[in-house]
Motif scaffolding. Structure first.
Motif, PDB file in Angstrom:
ATOM      1  N   VAL A 133      88.769  45.261 -22.154  1.00 42.62           N
ATOM      2  CA  VAL A 133      87.355  45.352 -22.507  1.00 42.62           C
ATOM      3  C   VAL A 133      86.642  44.068 -22.097  1.00 42.62           C
ATOM      4  N   ALA A 134      87.255  42.932 -22.360  1.00 40.03           N
ATOM      5  CA  ALA A 134      86.661  41.645 -21.977  1.00 40.03           C
ATOM      6  C   ALA A 134      86.552  41.529 -20.455  1.00 40.03           C
ATOM      7  N   LYS A 135      87.579  41.979 -19.757  1.00 38.15           N
ATOM      8  CA  LYS A 135      87.566  41.946 -18.293  1.00 38.15           C
ATOM      9  C   LYS A 135      86.445  42.831 -17.749  1.00 38.15           C
ATOM     10  N   GLY A 136      86.308  44.009 -18.315  1.00 38.98           N
ATOM     11  CA  GLY A 136      85.246  44.931 -17.898  1.00 38.98           C
ATOM     12  C   GLY A 136      83.866  44.345 -18.155  1.00 38.98           C
ATOM     13  N   ALA A 137      83.693  43.713 -19.307  1.00 43.84           N
ATOM     14  CA  ALA A 137      82.406  43.094 -19.636  1.00 43.84           C
ATOM     15  C   ALA A 137      82.096  41.960 -18.660  1.00 43.84           C
ATOM     16  N   ALA A 138      83.104  41.171 -18.305  1.00 40.60           N
ATOM     17  CA  ALA A 138      82.899  40.075 -17.361  1.00 40.60           C
ATOM     18  C   ALA A 138      82.507  40.600 -15.984  1.00 40.60           C
ATOM     19  N   LEU A 139      83.175  41.655 -15.523  1.00 42.52           N
ATOM     20  CA  LEU A 139      82.823  42.249 -14.229  1.00 42.52           C
ATOM     21  C   LEU A 139      81.415  42.834 -14.258  1.00 42.52           C
ATOM     22  N   TYR A 140      81.062  43.466 -15.354  1.00 42.81           N
ATOM     23  CA  TYR A 140      79.719  44.039 -15.493  1.00 42.81           C
ATOM     24  C   TYR A 140      78.664  42.931 -15.463  1.00 42.81           C
ATOM     25  N   ASP A 141      78.911  41.840 -16.164  1.00 48.94           N
ATOM     26  CA  ASP A 141      77.993  40.708 -16.175  1.00 48.94           C
ATOM     27  C   ASP A 141      77.839  40.127 -14.773  1.00 48.94           C
ATOM     28  N   TYR A 142      78.949  39.983 -14.091  1.00 51.92           N
ATOM     29  CA  TYR A 142      78.911  39.471 -12.715  1.00 51.92           C
ATOM     30  C   TYR A 142      78.057  40.373 -11.833  1.00 51.92           C
ATOM     31  N   GLN A 143      78.261  41.676 -11.954  1.00 53.54           N
ATOM     32  CA  GLN A 143      77.515  42.632 -11.135  1.00 53.54           C
ATOM     33  C   GLN A 143      76.020  42.553 -11.444  1.00 53.54           C
ATOM     34  N   LEU A 144      75.663  42.460 -12.717  1.00 47.53           N
ATOM     35  CA  LEU A 144      74.247  42.354 -13.096  1.00 47.53           C
ATOM     36  C   LEU A 144      73.620  41.095 -12.522  1.00 47.53           C
ATOM     37  N   LYS A 145      74.322  39.981 -12.609  1.00 46.62           N
ATOM     38  CA  LYS A 145      73.797  38.714 -12.068  1.00 46.62           C
ATOM     39  C   LYS A 145      73.664  38.784 -10.554  1.00 46.62           C
ATOM     40  N   LYS A 146      74.620  39.416  -9.906  1.00 53.86           N
ATOM     41  CA  LYS A 146      74.584  39.567  -8.456  1.00 53.86           C
ATOM     42  C   LYS A 146      73.373  40.410  -8.040  1.00 53.86           C
ATOM     43  N   GLU A 147      73.129  41.514  -8.747  1.00 55.05           N
ATOM     44  CA  GLU A 147      71.990  42.383  -8.443  1.00 55.05           C
ATOM     45  C   GLU A 147      70.678  41.645  -8.700  1.00 55.05           C
ATOM     46  N   LYS A 148      70.614  40.879  -9.770  1.00 63.88           N
ATOM     47  CA  LYS A 148      69.404  40.130 -10.113  1.00 63.88           C
ATOM     48  C   LYS A 148      69.104  39.102  -9.030  1.00 63.88           C
ATOM     49  N   LYS A 149      70.146  38.447  -8.533  1.00 62.44           N
ATOM     50  CA  LYS A 149      69.990  37.444  -7.486  1.00 62.44           C
ATOM     51  C   LYS A 149      69.447  38.084  -6.215  1.00 62.44           C
ATOM     52  N   ILE A 150      69.960  39.237  -5.871  1.00 65.82           N
ATOM     53  CA  ILE A 150      69.512  39.949  -4.664  1.00 65.82           C
ATOM     54  C   ILE A 150      68.043  40.333  -4.800  1.00 65.82           C
ATOM     55  N   LYS A 151      67.624  40.792  -5.960  1.00 72.41           N
ATOM     56  CA  LYS A 151      66.229  41.200  -6.179  1.00 72.41           C
ATOM     57  C   LYS A 151      65.278  39.997  -6.084  1.00 72.41           C
ATOM     58  N   LEU A 152      65.760  38.810  -6.470  1.00 66.80           N
ATOM     59  CA  LEU A 152      64.921  37.612  -6.420  1.00 66.80           C
ATOM     60  C   LEU A 152      64.712  37.138  -4.988  1.00 66.80           C
ATOM     61  N   LEU A 153      65.635  37.467  -4.110  1.00 69.77           N
ATOM     62  CA  LEU A 153      65.511  37.044  -2.705  1.00 69.77           C
ATOM     63  C   LEU A 153      64.527  37.875  -1.992  1.00 69.77           C
TER      64      LEU A 153
END
Length: 126
Positions: free
Chosen positions: A106-126
């Motif tokens: 569950v912790a691993k899944g949450a970490a991957l989900y957080d990473y994906q959200l941050k990655k998507e947010k970064k792309i939208k800011l560019l």
């Protein structure tokens, strides 16, 4: 119920198990043999419901099965061969993980989900 749960666990590892009637009804000395195949046939409707729930969740999230890269299986069901098989058929390209420590998954899944959200947010800011 506990005896039936024990049988379910045994059938996840073995192809058959026995239910001793005298465990439930004093004076009755009989044995009911149950195979994994019989158990899976009895549970087929539940498996179909689970599959439909997954499909509906993907539809609501607007995700395609091919976009799922990791399947983290937690809970008792993840040890059941029919659940594992259903998930592998639904997500053949995903990495499937089932652990004896579900909290870690569950912790691993949450970490991957957080990473994906941050990655998507970064792309939208560019």
């Amino acid at each position: 119920m506990i005896k039936c749960q024990e049988i379910k666990h045994t059938l996840s590892e073995n192809l058959e198990d026995n239910l001793f009637v005298d465990d439930f009804k004093f004076g009755e000395d009989d044995v009911i043999r149950i195979t994994r195949k019989e158990f899976e046939e009895m549970a087929a409707d539940l498996i179909l419901r689970a599959k439909n729930l997954i499909v509906e969740s993907l539809r609501k999230a607007k995700l395609h099965r091919d976009k799922i890269h990791y399947i983290f299986q937690v809970g008792g069901g993840c040890r059941m061969p029919m659940i594992k098989q259903m998930l592998k058929e639904m997500f053949p390209t995903a990495e499937h993980q089932c652990s004896i420590h579900p909290e870690e998954l569950v912790a691993k899944g949450a970490a991957l989900y957080d990473y994906q959200l941050k990655k998507e947010k970064k792309i939208k800011l560019l």
